[in-house]
Design a protein around this motif. Structure first.
Motif, PDB file in Angstrom:
ATOM      1  N   ASN A  97       0.825  -1.212   0.000  1.00 45.09           N
ATOM      2  CA  ASN A  97       0.000   0.000   0.000  1.00 45.09           C
ATOM      3  C   ASN A  97       0.857   1.260   0.000  1.00 45.09           C
ATOM      4  O   ASN A  97       0.598   2.215  -0.729  1.00 45.09           O
ATOM      5  CB  ASN A  97      -0.917   0.015   1.226  1.00 45.09           C
ATOM      6  CG  ASN A  97      -2.062  -0.975   1.100  1.00 45.09           C
ATOM      7  OD1 ASN A  97      -2.248  -1.602   0.066  1.00 45.09           O
ATOM      8  ND2 ASN A  97      -2.824  -1.127   2.166  1.00 45.09           N
ATOM      9  N   VAL A  98       1.886   1.263   0.838  1.00 46.45           N
ATOM     10  CA  VAL A  98       2.751   2.445   0.965  1.00 46.45           C
ATOM     11  C   VAL A  98       3.503   2.704  -0.336  1.00 46.45           C
ATOM     12  O   VAL A  98       3.550   3.832  -0.834  1.00 46.45           O
ATOM     13  CB  VAL A  98       3.741   2.271   2.132  1.00 46.45           C
ATOM     14  CG1 VAL A  98       4.722   3.435   2.178  1.00 46.45           C
ATOM     15  CG2 VAL A  98       2.992   2.167   3.450  1.00 46.45           C
ATOM     16  N   LEU A  99       4.092   1.660  -0.911  1.00 46.64           N
ATOM     17  CA  LEU A  99       4.920   1.839  -2.102  1.00 46.64           C
ATOM     18  C   LEU A  99       4.088   2.260  -3.311  1.00 46.64           C
ATOM     19  O   LEU A  99       4.522   3.112  -4.100  1.00 46.64           O
ATOM     20  CB  LEU A  99       5.686   0.548  -2.404  1.00 46.64           C
ATOM     21  CG  LEU A  99       6.764   0.181  -1.383  1.00 46.64           C
ATOM     22  CD1 LEU A  99       7.410  -1.154  -1.744  1.00 46.64           C
ATOM     23  CD2 LEU A  99       7.827   1.269  -1.281  1.00 46.64           C
ATOM     24  N   VAL A 100       2.907   1.677  -3.476  1.00 47.09           N
ATOM     25  CA  VAL A 100       2.062   2.065  -4.605  1.00 47.09           C
ATOM     26  C   VAL A 100       1.607   3.517  -4.448  1.00 47.09           C
ATOM     27  O   VAL A 100       1.584   4.277  -5.415  1.00 47.09           O
ATOM     28  CB  VAL A 100       0.848   1.121  -4.727  1.00 47.09           C
ATOM     29  CG1 VAL A 100      -0.142   1.648  -5.761  1.00 47.09           C
ATOM     30  CG2 VAL A 100       1.309  -0.282  -5.125  1.00 47.09           C
ATOM     31  N   THR A 101       1.261   3.914  -3.237  1.00 44.49           N
ATOM     32  CA  THR A 101       0.851   5.298  -2.997  1.00 44.49           C
ATOM     33  C   THR A 101       1.998   6.258  -3.282  1.00 44.49           C
ATOM     34  O   THR A 101       1.811   7.316  -3.889  1.00 44.49           O
ATOM     35  CB  THR A 101       0.369   5.467  -1.548  1.00 44.49           C
ATOM     36  OG1 THR A 101      -0.706   4.557  -1.294  1.00 44.49           O
ATOM     37  CG2 THR A 101      -0.120   6.883  -1.294  1.00 44.49           C
ATOM     38  N   VAL A 156      -1.358   9.054   5.601  1.00 46.84           N
ATOM     39  CA  VAL A 156       0.034   9.333   5.957  1.00 46.84           C
ATOM     40  C   VAL A 156       0.945   9.102   4.758  1.00 46.84           C
ATOM     41  O   VAL A 156       1.828   9.908   4.459  1.00 46.84           O
ATOM     42  CB  VAL A 156       0.466   8.469   7.157  1.00 46.84           C
ATOM     43  CG1 VAL A 156       1.962   8.637   7.430  1.00 46.84           C
ATOM     44  CG2 VAL A 156      -0.319   8.849   8.403  1.00 46.84           C
ATOM     45  N   ALA A 157       0.727   7.989   4.051  1.00 48.28           N
ATOM     46  CA  ALA A 157       1.557   7.684   2.883  1.00 48.28           C
ATOM     47  C   ALA A 157       1.400   8.730   1.786  1.00 48.28           C
ATOM     48  O   ALA A 157       2.353   9.032   1.058  1.00 48.28           O
ATOM     49  CB  ALA A 157       1.202   6.299   2.337  1.00 48.28           C
ATOM     50  N   LEU A 158       0.201   9.307   1.649  1.00 47.57           N
ATOM     51  CA  LEU A 158      -0.021  10.344   0.635  1.00 47.57           C
ATOM     52  C   LEU A 158       0.825  11.587   0.876  1.00 47.57           C
ATOM     53  O   LEU A 158       1.088  12.353  -0.056  1.00 47.57           O
ATOM     54  CB  LEU A 158      -1.501  10.733   0.604  1.00 47.57           C
ATOM     55  CG  LEU A 158      -2.431   9.836  -0.218  1.00 47.57           C
ATOM     56  CD1 LEU A 158      -3.882  10.257  -0.005  1.00 47.57           C
ATOM     57  CD2 LEU A 158      -2.065   9.891  -1.700  1.00 47.57           C
ATOM     58  N   CYS A 159       1.246  11.792   2.120  1.00 48.20           N
ATOM     59  CA  CYS A 159       2.107  12.945   2.413  1.00 48.20           C
ATOM     60  C   CYS A 159       3.438  12.851   1.661  1.00 48.20           C
ATOM     61  O   CYS A 159       4.059  13.880   1.368  1.00 48.20           O
ATOM     62  CB  CYS A 159       2.375  13.037   3.910  1.00 48.20           C
ATOM     63  SG  CYS A 159       0.934  13.422   4.906  1.00 48.20           S
ATOM     64  N   VAL A 160       3.870  11.630   1.354  1.00 47.70           N
ATOM     65  CA  VAL A 160       5.165  11.453   0.693  1.00 47.70           C
ATOM     66  C   VAL A 160       5.162  12.013  -0.732  1.00 47.70           C
ATOM     67  O   VAL A 160       5.989  12.863  -1.073  1.00 47.70           O
ATOM     68  CB  VAL A 160       5.595   9.972   0.708  1.00 47.70           C
ATOM     69  CG1 VAL A 160       6.934   9.803  -0.008  1.00 47.70           C
ATOM     70  CG2 VAL A 160       5.694   9.466   2.139  1.00 47.70           C
ATOM     71  N   PRO A 161       4.244  11.585  -1.629  1.00 46.06           N
ATOM     72  CA  PRO A 161       4.248  12.159  -2.980  1.00 46.06           C
ATOM     73  C   PRO A 161       3.894  13.640  -3.002  1.00 46.06           C
ATOM     74  O   PRO A 161       4.378  14.381  -3.864  1.00 46.06           O
ATOM     75  CB  PRO A 161       3.219  11.321  -3.738  1.00 46.06           C
ATOM     76  CG  PRO A 161       2.356  10.699  -2.700  1.00 46.06           C
ATOM     77  CD  PRO A 161       3.245  10.490  -1.518  1.00 46.06           C
ATOM     78  N   VAL A 162       3.049  14.091  -2.052  1.00 45.53           N
ATOM     79  CA  VAL A 162       2.718  15.523  -2.003  1.00 45.53           C
ATOM     80  C   VAL A 162       3.964  16.331  -1.655  1.00 45.53           C
ATOM     81  O   VAL A 162       4.272  17.345  -2.303  1.00 45.53           O
ATOM     82  CB  VAL A 162       1.589  15.782  -0.986  1.00 45.53           C
ATOM     83  CG1 VAL A 162       1.407  17.288  -0.763  1.00 45.53           C
ATOM     84  CG2 VAL A 162       0.281  15.167  -1.468  1.00 45.53           C
ATOM     85  N   ALA A 163       4.704  15.898  -0.632  1.00 44.50           N
ATOM     86  CA  ALA A 163       5.931  16.600  -0.244  1.00 44.50           C
ATOM     87  C   ALA A 163       6.969  16.528  -1.357  1.00 44.50           C
ATOM     88  O   ALA A 163       7.712  17.498  -1.596  1.00 44.50           O
ATOM     89  CB  ALA A 163       6.490  16.005   1.043  1.00 44.50           C
ATOM     90  N   ALA A 164       7.031  15.402  -2.060  1.00 40.41           N
ATOM     91  CA  ALA A 164       7.979  15.274  -3.173  1.00 40.41           C
ATOM     92  C   ALA A 164       7.638  16.253  -4.292  1.00 40.41           C
ATOM     93  O   ALA A 164       8.535  16.839  -4.911  1.00 40.41           O
ATOM     94  CB  ALA A 164       7.960  13.840  -3.703  1.00 40.41           C
ATOM     95  N   ALA A 165       6.346  16.444  -4.550  1.00 40.58           N
ATOM     96  CA  ALA A 165       5.931  17.383  -5.591  1.00 40.58           C
ATOM     97  C   ALA A 165       6.294  18.816  -5.213  1.00 40.58           C
ATOM     98  O   ALA A 165       6.779  19.596  -6.041  1.00 40.58           O
ATOM     99  CB  ALA A 165       4.428  17.263  -5.820  1.00 40.58           C
ATOM    100  N   VAL A 166       6.069  19.187  -3.951  1.00 41.99           N
ATOM    101  CA  VAL A 166       6.440  20.522  -3.488  1.00 41.99           C
ATOM    102  C   VAL A 166       7.959  20.708  -3.560  1.00 41.99           C
ATOM    103  O   VAL A 166       8.452  21.760  -3.967  1.00 41.99           O
ATOM    104  CB  VAL A 166       5.929  20.754  -2.050  1.00 41.99           C
ATOM    105  CG1 VAL A 166       6.436  22.084  -1.500  1.00 41.99           C
ATOM    106  CG2 VAL A 166       4.412  20.710  -2.007  1.00 41.99           C
TER     107      VAL A 166
END
Length: 292
Positions: A97-101, A156-166
């Motif tokens: 779940n974490v890696l796909v997100t 929580v996992a969604l915070c990772v791609p959002v922070a990466a985009a910023v």
């Protein structure tokens, strides 16, 4: 050593393999959990980079970091969010779940660039966003009956791609202003911020020597070293190549968690995750073909 294109390809594959060990190693911990897991990994990443970077970049590293200004600290804050959210998510939901997100990062980046930098998105990218969204909705929608942990872990996992985009947007703005931001020192800043912010929540520390050894392994082998190597590879490989090769982390990570920790992904994860991967690969390949 001169890094040829072929060497960079193989090195990037090695980097994704090193990134992918986080899930299976985390599943071997005895006592550490939650914020303590994040603290120890970030702390050992900080120590490793504080030793490696001066050796690789010379004594002028600290002066260059001071000259980088606000962009370095904002990028470091984004890295801190990614470090913290990633490890917390692994303690809340499955590795798959974490890696796909996390794999949604390139699409989130495209959306942020559209609204923050005015970049136009090609129809293929909009199509990839829709297809990946369907995959994520399918993957998590069929699991929500399993308890609140899945939903919490997802958020929580969604915070990772959002922070990466910023983070990417900050780097692009810095580059446009004539200041090239070195991402590796920003990783060091991120490890520092993550360590400082998670320590109070991690107390009292309960990790066993076995746990500390595994988290030190993650800090050095899963984060510090591959981050340095990935920056080198990115100087040789085209952006679509890096994006496509980075997706191997999802495959490697799920396989290692399956083989090393018995964490078999369910049918909904396999179907939804496949849609996300197809969307990302198709978008990058079509974009690469159009540019060529």
């Amino acid at each position: 050593m001169h890094l040829t294109h072929t060497r960079a390809l193989f090195l990037m594959v090695l980097v994704t393999l090193m990134w992918s060990i986080a899930g299976v190693v985390t599943r071997q911990l005895q006592a550490a959990e939650g914020f303590e897991v994040t603290f120890w990994r970030s702390f050992f990443t900080l120590v490793a980079l504080a030793v490696l970077l001066p050796l690789l970049q010379g004594r002028t590293l600290w002066a260059r970091m001071r000259a980088a200004g606000w962009a370095l600290w904002i990028s470091g804050l984004c890295w801190s969010v990614m470090f913290t959210a990633f490890m917390l998510a692994l303690t809340l939901t499955s590795v798959a779940n974490v890696l796909v997100t996390m794999a949604l990062g390139p699409l989130f980046t495209a959306l942020v660039a559209r609204f923050a930098l005015g970049h136009r998105l090609a129809p293929r990218t909009w199509g990839a966003i829709v297809l990946a969204g369907i995959g994520i909705a399918w993957m998590y929608g069929t699991q929500l009956g399993g308890g609140s942990g899945v939903l919490t872990g997802t958020l929580v996992a969604l915070c990772v791609p959002v922070a990466a985009a910023v983070n990417w947007t900050v780097v692009q703005r810095s580059h446009a202003a004539g200041r090239d931001l070195d991402l590796v020192p920003a990783v060091l800043v991120g490890a520092l911020l993550s360590s400082l912010t998670t320590l109070p929540a991690a107390l009292p520390l309960t990790a066993t020597p076995h746990d500390i050894g595994l988290l030190a392994l993650l800090g050095l082998v899963q984060l510090a070293i591959p981050c340095v190597l990935a920056v080198r590879c990115a100087r040789v490989l085209a952006a679509p190549e890096v994006s496509l090769l980075a997706l191997l982390e999802v495959i490697f990570g799920i396989a290692l968690a399956w083989l090393g920790a018995g964490e078999q992904p369910g049918p909904s994860v396999l179907v939804g995750g496949s849609l996300v991967i197809v969307a990302l690969v198709g978008n990058e390949l079509l974009g690469w073909r159009a540019r060529r």
